[in-house]
Design a protein around this motif. Structure first.
Motif, mmCIF file in Angstrom:
data_model
loop_
_atom_site.group_PDB
_atom_site.id
_atom_site.type_symbol
_atom_site.label_atom_id
_atom_site.label_comp_id
_atom_site.label_asym_id
_atom_site.label_seq_id
_atom_site.Cartn_x
_atom_site.Cartn_y
_atom_site.Cartn_z
ATOM 1 N N HIS A 468 0.634 -1.405 0.158
ATOM 2 C CA HIS A 468 -0.089 -0.170 -0.009
ATOM 3 C C HIS A 468 0.742 1.385 -0.018
ATOM 4 O O HIS A 468 1.975 1.306 0.728
ATOM 5 N N GLU A 473 -2.917 -2.956 -5.817
ATOM 6 C CA GLU A 473 -3.985 -3.292 -4.745
ATOM 7 C C GLU A 473 -5.340 -3.350 -5.501
ATOM 8 O O GLU A 473 -6.459 -4.104 -4.995
ATOM 9 N N GLU A 477 -8.327 -6.025 -4.388
ATOM 10 C CA GLU A 477 -9.627 -5.444 -4.193
ATOM 11 C C GLU A 477 -10.830 -6.013 -5.090
ATOM 12 O O GLU A 477 -11.864 -6.164 -4.828
ATOM 13 N N GLU A 480 -11.646 -8.953 -3.707
ATOM 14 C CA GLU A 480 -12.624 -8.801 -2.733
ATOM 15 C C GLU A 480 -14.129 -8.634 -3.172
ATOM 16 O O GLU A 480 -15.002 -8.852 -2.556
ATOM 17 N N HIS A 485 -16.946 -8.084 -0.268
ATOM 18 C CA HIS A 485 -16.257 -7.470 0.739
ATOM 19 C C HIS A 485 -15.013 -6.522 0.559
ATOM 20 O O HIS A 485 -14.093 -6.609 1.434
ATOM 21 N N THR A 487 -12.636 -3.549 0.834
ATOM 22 C CA THR A 487 -12.593 -2.657 1.871
ATOM 23 C C THR A 487 -12.857 -1.232 1.523
ATOM 24 O O THR A 487 -13.480 -0.453 2.004
ATOM 25 N N HIS A 488 -12.298 -1.044 0.114
ATOM 26 C CA HIS A 488 -12.603 0.505 -0.278
ATOM 27 C C HIS A 488 -13.792 0.573 -1.245
ATOM 28 O O HIS A 488 -14.062 1.402 -2.018
ATOM 29 N N TYR A 490 -18.031 -0.268 -1.279
ATOM 30 C CA TYR A 490 -19.123 -1.006 -0.875
ATOM 31 C C TYR A 490 -20.050 -1.725 -1.689
ATOM 32 O O TYR A 490 -20.892 -0.973 -2.493
#
Ligand code: FAD
Length: 495
Positions: A468, A473, A477, A480, A485, A487-488, A490
């Motif tokens: 980071h 990243e 992401e 994710e 889920h 992180t950055h 929703y």
């Protein structure tokens, strides 16, 4: 090269059969001949020499490098780097740093580009010598399936008897029939890479990666660029959501006309007049220079292949088996001359597969992913299965998309226009493909290639700790996002 025009060969030697019979012919025996010293040919020759084979490398140029180093990947990326510097200086205004408009010294820029090419091709020449590979500058053609005749650039003929041969003769630009290519205002990619001047206007015929890369260079340096594409999208073949951010940015830098065909009308003191036949009817426009970049065709003619059992497809590609061997035992073909995708890294890896086979190993060239990169700004890169391919083939996939607007690194670069996406098998959660649009996409895609080759699942990517703040990243992401889920971002998983 003559006046920025590409010829198939830097020299062409026309010997009649009677001239041959009068000339002294040197005869040489070798384990392996590699015909063509581009990234396919020189990589194969180096690998074979490293394994102890007696190797001869033949190319029309003075040093190895091929199209990639002399008139392709390397010179285009050198000029794109210059364009990037100019664009970044212009955009610095957005965060309070203003430079005056750059002064472009075209002669110096093109000579710097030539120095880059010279340094790298000279380096390859050194590596060839260090490996004790016999390099012959000349034009080769088959006398029969075990003998290659080479007309040397500086005179004389060599007849090489070989145990095996790898054909790596590459490709050359497609041309539009009826266009006067002898004109100094009508260029192919080779001419555009060595123009030595910044024309006031430039028409790029073809919205593929080469046309867009070179168009971007000239647009950054001050040329008014118009790109005309016959299809309804630039970069046909890339997923449309990856192309969108690039198209938006290019629209602010150049004119892009889709679904339009270009015809040659005339040449005058003002440049080249063409007809543009599109949705609004036929219009005539005049440009100082025209770059025709409508694809490339394989160099499979004039090689004497008719003296062998080697077969050539209707598109001119040499037909090969999974180990890159042709229908003639001991004759292999790799790189652009052996099929799509016409990319340097694909050529090199095919070369390694061919050499393994020649060394007696069981070898097949069956990569799960070959990355493709468009080095525009933003860059586009993809590998493995694309979303559009999955749709066309009816393959069920799930797409996990992470917009760069949610990336701290992208925002700190002032570049939140990018996207990273994964194409995932919903049942096994295997990563099948990856696509990126944004600065540095060409570097980031390597993680996707490794993931696909290693059979990684999307949770492998999600659980891998990425540094980071980096653009890498966005890959983590995007994984994710698949699980709902990130992180950055929703974006809960739909139940
Ligand atoms: P080539 O590199 O085409 O080399 C073949 C060599 O064989 C040449 O030197 C030729 O002179 C020689 N030859 C041909 N016939 C004979 C003969 N009879 N006797 C002796 N020698 C012969 N690819 C990428 O992966 N990334 C990029 O960013 C990229 N950018 C590009 C930009 C441009 C403007 C262009 C034109 C191409 C680009 N490419 C890029 C494509 C890349 O250059 C080719 O895919 C790659 O060079 C193919 O390698 P190769 O070994 O098959 O043959």
């Amino acid at each position: 090269m003559v006046d920025g025009k590409e010829m198939f060969f830097p020299f062409t030697i026309h010997y009649s059969p009677s001239t041959f019979s009068r000339m002294s012919v040197d005869k040489i025996e070798t384990d392996l001949v590699v015909l063509g010293a581009g990234p396919g040919g020189y990589a194969a020759a180096f690998r074979a020499a490293d394994h102890g084979l007696k190797v001869m490398l033949v190319d029309t140029e003075a040093n190895p490098g091929g199209v990639c180093l002399y008139k392709g990947c390397i010179p285009s990326k050198a000029l794109l780097h210059a364009a990037k510097v100019v664009n970044e200086a212009r955009h610095a205004k957005e965060f309070g740093i203003e430079f005056s408009e750059p002064k472009v010294d075209a002669a110096k820029l093109f000579s710097w580009k030539n120095e880059v090419v010279k340094k790298l091709t000279g380096g390859l020449g050194q590596l060839t010598k260090q490996r004790k590979i016999e390099f012959i500058q000349g034009q080769g053609s088959f006398l029969n399936s075990k003998t290659l005749q080479v007309a040397k650039a500086h005179g004389g003929i060599v007849e090489v008897n070989f145990k095996n041969i790898i054909i790596a003769t590459g490709s050359r630009p497609h041309t539009l029939p009826g266009w006067p290519y002898e004109s100094e205002n009508i260029l192919n990619s080779t001419g555009a890479l060595s123009l030595g001047q910044i024309p006031p206007t430039l028409l790029v015929v073809g919205g593929g990666y080469i046309g867009l890369e070179l168009g971007s260079v000239y647009a950054a340096l001050g040329t008014k660029v118009t790109v005309v594409e016959a299809l309804d999208s630039i970069l046909a073949g890339a997923d449309s959501d990856l192309v969108l951010p690039l198209k938006r940015k290019l629209d602010s830098e150049m004119e892009i006309i889709l679904k339009t065909k270009v015809g040659f009308v005339k040449e005058s003191g003002d440049g080249v007049t063409v007809s543009l036949d599109g949705a609004e009817g036929v219009k005539e426009r005049t440009f100082h220079k025209v770059l025709v970049s409508i694809g490339r065709k394989p160099n499979s003619t004039g090689l004497g292949l008719e003296n062998t059992q080697v077969k050539v497809s209707s598109k001119g590609f040499i037909e090969i088996k999974p180990n890159r061997e042709t229908d003639e035992p001991g004759v292999y073909a790799i790189g652009d001359v052996a099929g799509d995708p016409m990319l340097a890294h694909k050529a090199s890896h095919e070369g390694f597969a061919a050499v393994e086979s020649i060394l007696g190993e069981v070898s097949v060239f069956e990569p799960k992913a070959i990355p493709a990169v468009v080095f525009t700004d933003p860059e586009i890169a993809w590998c493995g299965l694309t979303e559009s391919d999955a749709k066309a083939k009816g393959i069920e996939v799930e797409i996990a998309r992470f917009p760069w607007a949610a990336s701290g690194r992208a925002t700190s670069l002032g570049r939140s226009d990018g996207v990273t996406k994964l194409i995932v098998d919903p049942k096994t959660e295997l990563v099948l493909g990856m696509g990126l649009c944004g600065p540095g996409a060409g570097e980031l895609i390597a993680e996707g290639v490794l993931a696909i080759e290693m059979g990684a699942t999307v949770s492998d990517l999600a659980l891998t700790i990425h540094p980071h703040p980096t653009l890498s990243e966005t890959v983590m992401e995007a994984s994710e996002v698949f699980f709902g889920h990130a992180t950055h971002l929703y974006r809960p998983k739909r139940k």
